[in-house]
Design an enzyme around this catalytic site. Structure first.
Site, short mmCIF file in Angstrom:
data_model
loop_
_atom_site.label_atom_id
_atom_site.label_comp_id
_atom_site.label_asym_id
_atom_site.label_seq_id
_atom_site.Cartn_x
_atom_site.Cartn_y
_atom_site.Cartn_z
N SER A 123 0.83 -1.31 0.05
CA SER A 123 0.08 0.08 0.00
C SER A 123 0.89 1.29 -0.11
O SER A 123 1.56 1.53 -1.01
CB SER A 123 -1.18 0.05 1.19
N ASP A 274 -10.35 -5.76 -3.39
CA ASP A 274 -9.39 -4.48 -2.57
C ASP A 274 -10.45 -3.59 -3.46
O ASP A 274 -9.95 -3.17 -4.36
CB ASP A 274 -8.12 -4.63 -3.19
N HIS A 304 -7.49 -6.03 0.80
CA HIS A 304 -6.25 -5.32 0.94
C HIS A 304 -4.92 -5.85 1.20
O HIS A 304 -4.00 -5.39 1.22
CB HIS A 304 -6.65 -4.03 1.55
#
Length: 330
Positions: A123, A274, A304
C-alpha cells in the site's frame, strides 16, 4: 508487561531475533530482524498507511519466511515504535521517509555483508519502495508489490464509485443514501471519511475481505511481545500523526510522473476484492512498465492484505518469485 522483546529462534546456531532501535535520518527508529540464518538474503518489508506500522503483529505471519530470508520489518518514522514527540512535523515528508528507507538498506547491507536486498512494499509502502528502486536500483535484487498505489486521487475516486455501485447492487438504501450525501473524495470532514470507511469494510473491500479484523490484526498486538501495552497506544497515535501530516503529499502521488522504466525484477499482486487500492489501476501501470522481468498475480480471496488473508498462498508466491529471479539473474 512493559518489556518489549521478540522470541528467540530455536535450534538456529546462526539465527538472529532482534528488536532494536537504530538512528536513521537523525532520529530513533525501530527495526525487527528475524531469521534462522543471518547469511540468508535480506527481505525488507515496507508497511502501509501512512503510519500503519506492523512490528507488533507481523511476525505471526512471517515465521515461515525466516527459513529462507533475513526478514526485516521497520516501523517508519512517526509510526508504531518509531512514533515520538521528538519527531518534528517538518520532517514528516515523503522525501525524508524515502531517504530513511535507503539509509536503512545501506545499514543492513553493511551489517550483514550483503550488496542488495529484496524489498516488499504494501500500500503506502509501495510508493516508497517504487521510488527507492527507481533511484537506487543497485541496492535491490527485486521488488514485490502488494496493493500498489499509482495515483492516490484516482484510487480514491475509483474506490468510492465501486462502493456506491455495490450499495446499489445489493439494495442497501442506507449505504447508498449516505454515500451520495458525502459525495466523492477528497473530504474535509472527518465524519465523511468515517462513513466511507465504514461501508468500505462492510462490503468486504477494506483491509480484509472476510474474517475478523480483531483476530487477524488486533489480537496479535496483545498476544505477541514485540509491543507492550503502552506501545499499542503509541501505535494508534502514530497512525493519526502520520496520516494527518502526510495527507497532502499522499494525495499528490502519481507514479506515472516517475517514469515507466525500472532496472530490477518486479512482481505485483492485488486482492481481487480490494476496494481500498483497486487492483485494475495497478494492473494498467504494471503492463506499461518496462522491467528485466515482471509478474502479476491476483489473490482471489483477498481484499487489501493478501499477505495476511491468504498467508500460505502469498508465501508460496514470494518464494517462487525469488527462486525464479535467482535462477534468471545468478
Amino acid at each position: 508487561m512493559f518489556i518489549r522483546k521478540t522470541p528467540a529462534i530455536q535450534n538456529g546456531p546462526n539465527s538472529i531475533a532482534s528488536l532494536e532501535a537504530m538512528t536513521i535520518g537523525g532520529v530513533e527508529q525501530w527495526v525487527l530482524i528475524r531469521g534462522q540464518d543471518r547469511r540468508k538474503p535480506i527481505l525488507l518489508w515496507v508497511h502501509g498507511g501512512p503510519g500503519a506500522a506492523q512490528i507488533g503483529f507481523i511476525s505471526q505471519y512471517t515465521s515461515e519466511y525466516e527459513k529462507d530470508f533475513l526478514v526485516v520489518n521497520w516501523d517508519q518514522r512517526g509510526a508504531g515504535l518509531s512514533y515520538s514527540k521528538k519527531i518534528t512535523e517538518e520532517s514528516m515528508t515523503l522525501e525524508r521517509m524515502l531517504n530513511d528507507l535507503i539509509e536503512l538498506v545501506r545499514i543492513l547491507c553493511a551489517r550483514f555483508q550483503q550488496d542488495k536486498v529484496y524489498i516488499l512494499g504494501h500500500s503506502w509502502g509501495t510508493v516508497l519502495s517504487y521510488l527507492a528502486i527507481k533511484r537506487y536500483p543497485e541496492l535491490f535484487h527485486g521488488y514485490i508489490s502488494v496493493s500498489q498505489i499509482v495515483n492516490w486521487k484516482q484510487n480514491e475516486h475509483v474506490s468510492y464509485k465501486r462502493i456506491l455501485k455495490k450499495a446499489k447492487e445489493v439494495g442497501n438504501e442506507k449505504a447508498y443514501r449516505q454515500l451520495i450525501k458525502i459525495g466523492p473524495p477528497s473530504w474535509n470532514k472527518a465524519n465523511f471519511e468515517s462513513i466511507y470507511n465504514y461501508w468500505l469494510q462492510k462490503f468486504g473491500g477494506g483491509v480484509i475481505h472476510k474474517g475478523s479484523f480483531m483476530k487477524l490484526f488486533l489480537s496479535p498486538l496483545f498476544i505477541r511481545s514485540e509491543y507492550h501495552f503502552l506501545d499499542i497506544i503509541k501505535w494508534l497515535r502514530g497512525q493519526l500523526f502520520s496520516k494527518s501530516l502526510l495527507k497532502d503529499e499522499a494525495e499528490a502521488i502519481d507514479l506515472y510522473q516517475s517514469g515507466l522504466s525500472i532496472q530490477v525484477p518486479i512482481a505485483f499482486c492485488a486482492g481481487r476484492h480490494d476496494y481500498t487500492c483497486p487492483g485494475e489501476l495497478a494492473e494498467v501501470f504494471f503492463h506499461k512498465l518496462q522491467a528485466p522481468v515482471k509478474k502479476w498475480i491476483w489473490f482471489e480471496q483477498s481484499a487489501h492484505t493478501p499477505m495476511i488473508e491468504e498467508a500460505e498462498s502469498f508465501q508460496r508466491f514470494v518464494l517462487d518469485t525469488v527462486k525464479q529471479w535467482h535462477k534468471n539473474f545468478n
